[in-house]
Each structure stands twice: as structure tokens, then as C-alpha cells.
Enzyme design. Structure first.
Site, PDB file in Angstrom:
ATOM      1  N   HIS A  16       0.841  -1.209   0.000  1.00 40.56           N
ATOM      2  CA  HIS A  16       0.000   0.000   0.000  1.00 40.56           C
ATOM      3  C   HIS A  16       0.878   1.262   0.000  1.00 40.56           C
ATOM      4  O   HIS A  16       0.605   2.222  -0.718  1.00 40.56           O
ATOM      5  CB  HIS A  16      -0.875   0.059   1.262  1.00 40.56           C
ATOM      6  N   LYS A  40     -15.301  -8.344   4.321  1.00 43.21           N
ATOM      7  CA  LYS A  40     -14.212  -8.830   5.184  1.00 43.21           C
ATOM      8  C   LYS A  40     -14.509  -8.500   6.641  1.00 43.21           C
ATOM      9  O   LYS A  40     -15.107  -7.474   6.950  1.00 43.21           O
ATOM     10  CB  LYS A  40     -12.887  -8.154   4.799  1.00 43.21           C
ATOM     11  N   ARG A  89      -2.550  -6.225  -8.247  1.00 43.14           N
ATOM     12  CA  ARG A  89      -1.469  -7.222  -8.159  1.00 43.14           C
ATOM     13  C   ARG A  89      -1.757  -8.314  -9.184  1.00 43.14           C
ATOM     14  O   ARG A  89      -1.656  -8.085 -10.367  1.00 43.14           O
ATOM     15  CB  ARG A  89      -1.405  -7.808  -6.734  1.00 43.14           C
ATOM     16  N   SER A 127      -2.833  -7.818   2.900  1.00 43.99           N
ATOM     17  CA  SER A 127      -3.130  -7.749   4.337  1.00 43.99           C
ATOM     18  C   SER A 127      -3.429  -9.152   4.861  1.00 43.99           C
ATOM     19  O   SER A 127      -3.023  -9.503   5.975  1.00 43.99           O
ATOM     20  CB  SER A 127      -4.328  -6.827   4.572  1.00 43.99           C
TER      21      SER A 127
HETATM   22  O1  PNS Z   1      -8.746  -2.714   0.682  1.00 44.89           O
HETATM   23  P1  PNS Z   1     -10.033  -3.336   0.205  1.00 44.89           P
HETATM   24  O2  PNS Z   1     -10.630  -4.219   1.287  1.00 44.89           O
HETATM   25  O3  PNS Z   1      -9.884  -4.078  -1.097  1.00 44.89           O
HETATM   26  O4  PNS Z   1     -11.016  -2.103  -0.049  1.00 44.89           O
HETATM   27  C1  PNS Z   1     -12.351  -2.305  -0.467  1.00 44.89           C
HETATM   28  C2  PNS Z   1     -13.188  -1.038  -0.253  1.00 44.89           C
HETATM   29  C3  PNS Z   1     -13.110  -0.595   1.189  1.00 44.89           C
HETATM   30  C4  PNS Z   1     -12.655   0.060  -1.175  1.00 44.89           C
HETATM   31  C5  PNS Z   1     -14.666  -1.404  -0.649  1.00 44.89           C
HETATM   32  O5  PNS Z   1     -15.100  -2.469   0.118  1.00 44.89           O
HETATM   33  C6  PNS Z   1     -15.605  -0.220  -0.483  1.00 44.89           C
HETATM   34  O6  PNS Z   1     -15.675   0.628  -1.349  1.00 44.89           O
HETATM   35  N1  PNS Z   1     -16.285  -0.180   0.675  1.00 44.89           N
HETATM   36  C7  PNS Z   1     -17.261   0.841   0.986  1.00 44.89           C
HETATM   37  C8  PNS Z   1     -18.643   0.375   0.600  1.00 44.89           C
HETATM   38  C9  PNS Z   1     -18.920   0.598  -0.879  1.00 44.89           C
HETATM   39  O7  PNS Z   1     -18.810   1.690  -1.399  1.00 44.89           O
HETATM   40  N2  PNS Z   1     -19.263  -0.490  -1.545  1.00 44.89           N
HETATM   41  C10 PNS Z   1     -19.630  -0.470  -2.939  1.00 44.89           C
HETATM   42  C11 PNS Z   1     -18.595  -1.185  -3.737  1.00 44.89           C
HETATM   43  S1  PNS Z   1     -19.327  -1.714  -5.269  1.00 44.89           S
END
Ligand code: PNS
Length: 158
Positions: A16, A40, A89, A127
Site C-alpha cells: 500500500h 471482510k 497485483r 493484508s
Molecule cells: O482494501 P479493500 O478491502 O480491497 O477495499 C475495499 C473497499 C473498502 C474500497 C470497498 O469495500 C468499499 O468501497 N467499501 C465501501 C462500501 C462501498 O462503497 N461499496 C460499494 C462497492 S461496489
């Protein structure tokens, strides 16, 4: 131009940090937006993750960190920044990113995504991987900043 780097950062890794450093060379200012990923179950609380991110990027110029508890598009709509950065990745990241990008763009047409390819060094750093290494007492120094290494060791001692 300002850009947003969202993620769940549970915890932040050198992968990151590398994306943040490279993004600052392209965009003038980066806001790291710490959010929850409903798919998650986080190991660290949002406050713990926030502190780890702040410490890990403190020496990189033009970067700030914010917590956002709603949808990514809600954050984008309220921000002057409309570009969202994500790191890529392996190929397996692509399907999820593609789905997320197209869904988000349906809800917020002004949103634009920018993907930065990981450095080869961090191809397999995630992570989830560092949590697994920590769980079995493995070496973490190469993958995470010192504050994260300590926090992981503490978590798995408990
Ligand atoms: O680091 P990650 O876990 O890959 O990040 C994912 C994240 C936090 C960017 C995604 O889960 C997210 O956008 N969460 C907020 C809820 C949201 O907007 N969901 C719609 C996605 S289609």
C-alpha cells in the site's frame, strides 16, 4: 489534481505504501480513505488501522488520511477529488476491481478510476497474507512498517 486512495487497510502493508508513494508522483495530493469492506471481517479496529496508516505515511508529502463509514461514492460526491486510485497485483484482483468500478460508476458517473500496478517486490503482499504470517510467528519486517509489525505481534500474542 487531488486523488482518493480507498481501502480497508487491515493492516496497511509496504505494498500500500508503495502505491501511495507512486500515486503522489502522478497526482498532486492523495487522501487515503479508510473504509470498511463489508466482505471482510477486520482484525483491527478502525482507530487502530487509522493510527497505523498515519504513522506509515508520515514521511510522504501531500498525503492525508480520513475515515469514511459509508459508500465510496458518497465520499467521492462530497469531495472535490473525483479520481479513485487502486493498486493491482495478480489477475485475480481484476475481476473484483472491475465489478466495483462499474458499480460505483453507475452510482456516480463523474467518478474515474486509476489503477497502479504493484511493484514486483510486493506482488504477493496482501493484508491477509501478513495476518497469516503473523499468526504463525513468521518474519514480517519485509512486508509491513514497524508499527504494523508490533501491532500484529501483539494481536496474536493475546
Ligand atoms: O482494501 P479493500 O478491502 O480491497 O477495499 C475495499 C473497499 C473498502 C474500497 C470497498 O469495500 C468499499 O468501497 N467499501 C465501501 C462500501 C462501498 O462503497 N461499496 C460499494 C462497492 S461496489
Amino acid at each position: 489534481m487531488k486523488a482518493i486512495y480507498p481501502g480497508s487497510f487491515d493492516p496497511i502493508t509496504y505494498g500500500h505504501v508503495d502505491i501511495v508513494k507512486r500515486a503522489t508522483k502522478i497526482f498532486g495530493e492523495i487522501t487515503i480513505v479508510l473504509m470498511n469492506n463489508p466482505r471482510k471481517n477486520p482484525l483491527f479496529s478502525i482507530d487502530e488501522r487509522f493510527e497505523m496508516i498515519k504513522e506509515s505515511v508520515k514521511d510522504i508529502k501531500n498525503v492525508d488520511v480520513e475515515i469514511h463509514k459509508g459508500l465510496l461514492v458518497q465520499y467521492v460526491k462530497s469531495s472535490s477529488a473525483k479520481v479513485v486510485i487502486r493498486g493491482l497485483r495478480a489477475l485475480e484482483d481484476f475481476e473484483y476491481e472491475f465489478e466495483m468500478a462499474l458499480t460505483n460508476r453507475q452510482m456516480c458517473p463523474e467518478l474515474e478510476m486509476a489503477y497502479l500496478m504493484t511493484d514486483l517486490k510486493y506482488l504477493f503482499v496482501s493484508s491477509s497474507m501478513v495476518k497469516e504470517i503473523a499468526q504463525f510467528g513468521g518474519e514480517l519486517k519485509k512486508w509491513v512498517p514497524p508499527i504494523v509489525e508490533k501491532a500484529l505481534q501483539k494481536k496474536f500474542r493475546q
